[in-house]
Enzyme design. Structure first.
Site, PDB file in Angstrom:
ATOM      1  N   TYR A 287      18.313  32.847  16.698  1.00 47.59           N
ATOM      2  CA  TYR A 287      18.471  31.771  17.677  1.00 47.59           C
ATOM      3  C   TYR A 287      19.929  31.577  18.059  1.00 47.59           C
ATOM      4  O   TYR A 287      20.804  31.559  17.188  1.00 47.59           O
ATOM      5  CB  TYR A 287      17.919  30.457  17.127  1.00 47.59           C
TER       6      TYR A 287
ATOM      7  N   LYS B 237       7.155  13.372 -10.824  1.00 42.06           N
ATOM      8  CA  LYS B 237       7.147  12.881  -9.442  1.00 42.06           C
ATOM      9  C   LYS B 237       7.558  14.016  -8.497  1.00 42.06           C
ATOM     10  O   LYS B 237       8.101  15.035  -8.933  1.00 42.06           O
ATOM     11  CB  LYS B 237       8.102  11.702  -9.320  1.00 42.06           C
TER      12      LYS B 237
HETATM   13  C1  LIG Z   1      13.295  10.346 -11.577  1.00 46.83           C
HETATM   14  C2  LIG Z   1      13.527   9.387 -12.664  1.00 46.83           C
HETATM   15  C3  LIG Z   1      13.750   9.855 -13.969  1.00 46.83           C
HETATM   16  C4  LIG Z   1      13.974  11.302 -14.300  1.00 46.83           C
HETATM   17  O1  LIG Z   1      15.333  11.615 -14.030  1.00 46.83           O
HETATM   18  P1  LIG Z   1      16.012  12.998 -14.410  1.00 46.83           P
HETATM   19  O2  LIG Z   1      17.447  12.781 -14.119  1.00 46.83           O
HETATM   20  O3  LIG Z   1      15.409  14.040 -13.530  1.00 46.83           O
HETATM   21  O4  LIG Z   1      15.745  13.261 -15.841  1.00 46.83           O
HETATM   22  C5  LIG Z   1      13.850   8.899 -14.968  1.00 46.83           C
HETATM   23  N1  LIG Z   1      13.728   7.582 -14.702  1.00 46.83           N
HETATM   24  C6  LIG Z   1      13.531   7.107 -13.458  1.00 46.83           C
HETATM   25  C7  LIG Z   1      13.410   5.639 -13.246  1.00 46.83           C
HETATM   26  C8  LIG Z   1      13.438   7.985 -12.393  1.00 46.83           C
HETATM   27  O5  LIG Z   1      13.263   7.510 -11.165  1.00 46.83           O
END
Ligand SMILES: *Cc1c(COP(=O)(O)O)cnc(C)c1O
Length: 377
Positions: free
Chosen positions: A268, A42
């Protein structure tokens, strides 16, 4: 892969694919027989580039992924990614057709949502999210009747149930007790489903879950941050992330070098004033690229030719000034490293996160599209 002629033009992310492969091997070796990685790609694979990373993972035999949004899932499919793609978050009913069209698996966020998905009228692959104590999404463990009803809905193909641990990274006694409670509540639900004739696949663990509760793997492990070789905080690194290696570096060109005379201001608001004659450089990267603006005025540093150069004045949208008085022979076109290694010096994502008052996940996932993703190994 064909390299764009513009790569390494102004500011870019370097990806060490060998380290990604190494991390996959390390993480796979932690899984029991029959359990698979379901990498979290993601937020553009935590800034690394979701298509690039997922292709590499497909090549390594990874056959399951999770993303946050249906659009992220569609992007992977349009770029030829195969295997199961689970959408972890909410998809609006107007976008349900994308789930069917692109063969994506939707997380069922609660009972109401299951009814909405079911009434769409086409078969949809789902994993049922279970709320075992985080109280974010998921049907509560104790609502067995609702969960059973979801299994019986005509248009839902339920292949798995999953839950998410919210304190698996903590070593505090009360957090460990809470986490064990979450795991037990989930496992109890699984037994009840079995008793009712349903035998779905299961998944519970994210990265810190895998590191601290490896005995609870189930059928998939949803690793994100560990795959990218980065602990969320520096404390985590010392605690358990020893075998994994960072994949990403952030780099920018030195665009201009000049002398600043004693008493002159820079940037700035002239937020910086030279206390004596000094050398400064402008870098072609700014907060629009994902460099946190709160690293302005000496909070953060970069590496130029293997030496630390403190950020001076306010970080701009597209440019940043640094003090290169302590660096010999800096010229236009040199590479500055904002995250990564230069010579004997390293700036880790954790350090940057600490300086910015956040966790490395946020720093990585906010690296902007404007940075070219380049494979360096
Ligand atoms: C983002 C996410 C993960 C991955 O988490 P990490 O801590 O980066 O390993 C796993 N499960 C769910 C539901 C998530 O939203």
């Amino acid at each position: 892969m064909t390299e764009s002629p513009f790569k390494k033009g102004r500011a870019w992310i370097g990806l060490d694919i060998e380290n990604l492969r190494h991390n996959v091997t390390v993480l796979k070796s932690m899984l029991p027989e029959g359990c698979q990685l379901m990498p979290a790609v993601k937020a553009d694979a935590y800034g690394h580039g979701a298509v690039l990373v997922s292709k590499e993972l497909n090549n390594m035999g990874v056959q399951a992924f999770c993303v946050a949004t249906v659009v992220e899932g569609v992007e992977l499919r349009e770029n030829g990614i195969i295997g199961e793609i689970l959408i972890l978050g909410y998809t609006h009913p107007e976008q349900f057709y994308l789930l069917a069209e692109y063969n994506l698996t939707q997380a069922v966020v609660d009972f109401e949502y299951a009814k909405q998905l079911n009434s769409f009228g086409q078969l949809i692959q789902v994993h049922i999210a279970i709320d075992s104590g985080m109280h974010r999404i998921g049907e509560r463990c104790e609502n067995l009747e609702h969960i059973l009803e979801m299994f019986r809905m005509d248009n839902l193909m339920v292949s798995a149930v999953f839950t998410h641990l919210c304190a698996a990274d903590s070593k505090k006694e009360k957090d460990i007790a809470f986490t064990i409670g979450q795991i037990e509540a989930f496992q109890n639900l699984i037994y009840q489903l079995y008793e009712n004739g349903f035998t779905p696949k299961t998944h519970i663990l994210n990265s810190s879950g895998l590191l601290n509760y490896p005995e609870c793997c189930g059928d998939y492990v949803r690793v994100g941050i560990a795959l990218y070789g980065v602990p969320s905080t520096r404390e985590d690194m010392q605690r358990y992330f020893s075998g994994i290696r960072p994949v990403l570096s952030v780099n920018a060109r030195v665009s201009s070098v000049r002398q600043l005379h004693k008493g002159e201001g820079a940037g700035y608001g002239l937020a910086f004033t030279a206390e004596e004659d000094m050398d400064i450089a402008a870098l072609s990267i700014g907060y629009a690229d994902g460099l946190p603006r709160c690293l302005s005025c000496g909070v953060g540093s970069v590496l130029v030719n293997g030496c630390k150069a403190p950020i001076i004045g306010q970080i701009c949208m597209d440019q940043t000034l640094v003090d290169v008085s302590g660096v010999s022979c800096v010229s236009t076109g040199d590479t500055a490293v904002l995250i990564g290694t230069s010579g004997d010096e390293t700036i880790s994502i954790c350090e940057v996160a600490e300086e910015a008052g956040t966790i490395s996940n946020e720093i990585m996932s906010r690296l902007s599209q404007r940075l070219e993703r380049t494979v360096c190994k």
